[in-house]
Scaffold this motif. Structure first.
Motif: not given
Length: 591
Positions: A257-263
């Motif tokens: 989810m952290t990676g998704q937020s950055l995207l």
């Protein structure tokens, strides 16, 4: 049960078999969801037009600007209203389809499970099997929800969004399309990698259920052997293992989810930065900004939880795989394609050179041959492990023999249907197990179309009518799980009443009086004598007093017949096995 590889394709095949009867309604469901999704595409386009008319970038197409603006607002309302109607139609349709399919899946699973062999159930935990059935039906709900409400709807909305943006600016459209591809691929790779841990979690979850069921069903042993601490520690260990797996998979989700937020931040910044440059160049209007912002919000809304949707989808498949494995496991004992109904006119039974092994290294019956005549009463005696109970299981065809033949009235039992075979044999087992139903239902299970009067008559013959009448609810009394509310002797008399009601031409008594005290045994001995009249009867007993009246006594040892004859004949052979058994029991009773 032999473990086998189950793929997502196998799961889909099982689910599709159950969706197929509702394929028309399912097609309508997808159509209405597609139409509802399409209406979502109208709002950003209309908001662009609204702002462009307000700012003078687009001429009004009504008599005046206010009339045009009111028309646009009405159009936005109309699209939202129509979309809501499609959503409601989809919801009501889905409320019929999903519960129906889930019911059918559980019916199929339960029916297939009941036809598995005695060996299958001996090697499985009851609680775990129940959990697998329920998880398969719930996994359909999970998978259907992800596919229909999320992925399909997402494909409609995102596809439409890309098409609309393409006509505004193809480079922005291509950039958004590339971002969607990268974002989706990243989530698929992550979910596929994580699937092994989801499957491990599902297997551990089944073990947790199995330990719980095992401990609760053996609660009396836990008390008798003061095993509370041991059982608690056993459950603590397995539940702690499950907790670690659950925490591990949840932490992986948080990292993803952290990676998704950055995207998401990168997408919005990139599109708006490029759009700002185009606005400065005079190729984009304020309305175009409203359109892009509206579609970006729609994309983020639809894609925000795609990782969770993919995880839910794979977790649904992981949950389904255990029961699909059971459904893929062939039944060990099956009717042949040409199986006929067993017709019993005489009730003669024959074993011809029967070899049976539970395992390759453990031979239970070794070339056993035995003929039981019509209406003959034969007793099987011998030490534990001699193969007596195995003979009973083989007559019922709970297992298939490795070599030889078993015949009833000259008909090989492997050539007749299992149902017709078992309809012709009544069993009173060593330990009677009852349903958690009323006494009336338990006794009537012997012949389910029997009247109440016939049930009561069978109960009287089995000497259980008296104690039933003393119960507060009499024949409507529920007996508890496995009949735990009754004493061992009472359960045994109910089992005898059930066998009397069945009135099959072949009767098997497997230690039928072992749970009874002397008074209870005397009570039902008359009933058993009545029950055995005009029936081919096989009696297994350790107490020789119960088999003295038999026509023949078969003495077994290590899977072979070592002696055969009447009580008097066998007793006359003073050095024989039967004579020794009789002597041991006689001296034990004297002492």
């Amino acid at each position: 049960m032999v473990s086998m590889k189950v793929t997502i394709r196998d799961v889909n095949k099982v689910l599709w078999q159950h969706i197929k009867p509702y394929k028309g309604l399912t097609a309508l469901l997808f159509i209405t969801v597609a139409l509802a999704g399409t209406t979502q595409l109208a709002a950003p386009r209309l908001y662009k037009l609204l702002f462009d008319v307000m700012l003078g970038d687009v001429a009004p197409f009504r008599n005046s600007i206010p009339e045009t603006l009111f028309f646009i607002i009405f159009a936005i309302f109309a699209f939202n209203f129509v979309g809501n109607i499609f959503w409601r139609v989809s919801g009501f349709n889905n409320a019929h389809i999903q519960p129906s399919v889930m019911r059918d899946i559980e019916r199929t699973s339960y029916s297939y499970l009941l036809n598995h062999s005695h060996r299958f159930f001996a090697n499985s935990f009851t609680g775990s099997l129940i959990r697998k059935i329920r998880r398969l039906s719930r996994s359909f709900e999970t998978i259907m929800d992800q596919v229909l409400w999320h992925f399909f709807n997402m494909a409609i909305v995102l596809g439409g969004t890309i098409i609309v943006i393409w006509f505004e600016n193809k480079w922005i459209a291509l950039g958004v399309l590339a971002w969607i591809a990268v974002f989706t691929l990243q989530n698929i790779i992550f979910s596929v990698w994580k699937l092994r841990y989801d499957e491990k979690r599902a297997r551990t979850d089944s073990k947790v259920t199995a330990v719980l069921a095992d401990g609760i069903s053996n609660h009396l042993n836990v008390k008798l052997f003061t095993g509370h601490f041991w059982e608690n520690r056993l459950f603590t260990d397995i539940s702690q293992k499950y907790k670690k797996l659950q925490s591990f998979t949840w932490n992986l989700n948080e990292l993803n989810m952290t990676g998704q937020s950055l995207l998401f931040v990168a997408l919005e910044f990139g599109v708006m930065y490029y759009a700002l440059q185009l606005w400065q160049a005079g190729t984009l209007t304020i309305g175009d900004f409203a359109l892009l912002q509206g579609y970006l919000a729609l994309i983020i809304h639809k894609m925000w939880d795609i990782g969770r949707y993919i995880r839910n989808l794979y977790e649904g498949y992981a949950d389904a795989k255990e029961m699909v494995e059971v459904l893929k496991t062939p039944h060990e004992v099956q009717d042949s394609k040409s199986a006929k109904e067993l017709v019993v006119k005489r009730g003669a039974i024959e074993f011809k050179d029967v070899i049976f092994r539970y395992a390759k290294t453990r031979t239970i019956l070794d070339k056993l041959s035995l003929k039981i005549k019509t209406r003959e009463k034969v007793a099987l005696v011998g030490p534990s492990g001699a193969g007596k109970s195995t003979i009973v299981k083989l007559i019922f065809r709970f297992f298939d023999i490795q070599r030889g033949q078993i015949l009833i009235d000259g008909q090989r039992i492997t050539k007749v249907t299992q149902e017709s075979l078992r309809n012709q044999i009544a069993l009173v087992p060593q330990e009677a197990v009852l349903f958690h139903r009323s006494l009336m239902d338990n006794i009537r299970y012997g012949r389910r179309n029997a009247t109440d009067e016939e049930v009561i008559e069978a109960s009287k013959k089995a000497r259980c009518h008296e104690f039933i009448e003393e119960l507060p609810e009499q024949y409507e009394t529920f007996v508890g799980e496995r009949g735990i509310k009754l004493s061992g002797g009472e359960r045994q008399r109910v089992a005898i009443a059930r066998a009397i009601l069945k009135n099959a031409p072949i009767l098997v008594l497997d230690e039928a009086t072992s749970s009874l005290d002397s008074e209870s045994e005397a009570l039902i001995q008359e009933a058993l004598d009545e029950l055995m009249k005009n029936k081919t009867t096989i009696v297994i007993a350790h107490r020789l007093s119960t088999i003295m009246k038999m026509d023949r006594i078969v003495v077994m040892e290590k899977g072979k017949i070592v002696e055969i004859g009447s009580h008097k004949e066998l007793l006359a052979n003073r050095g024989g096995h039967y004579s020794q058994l009789h002597k041991i029991q006689f001296f034990a009773s004297v002492v």
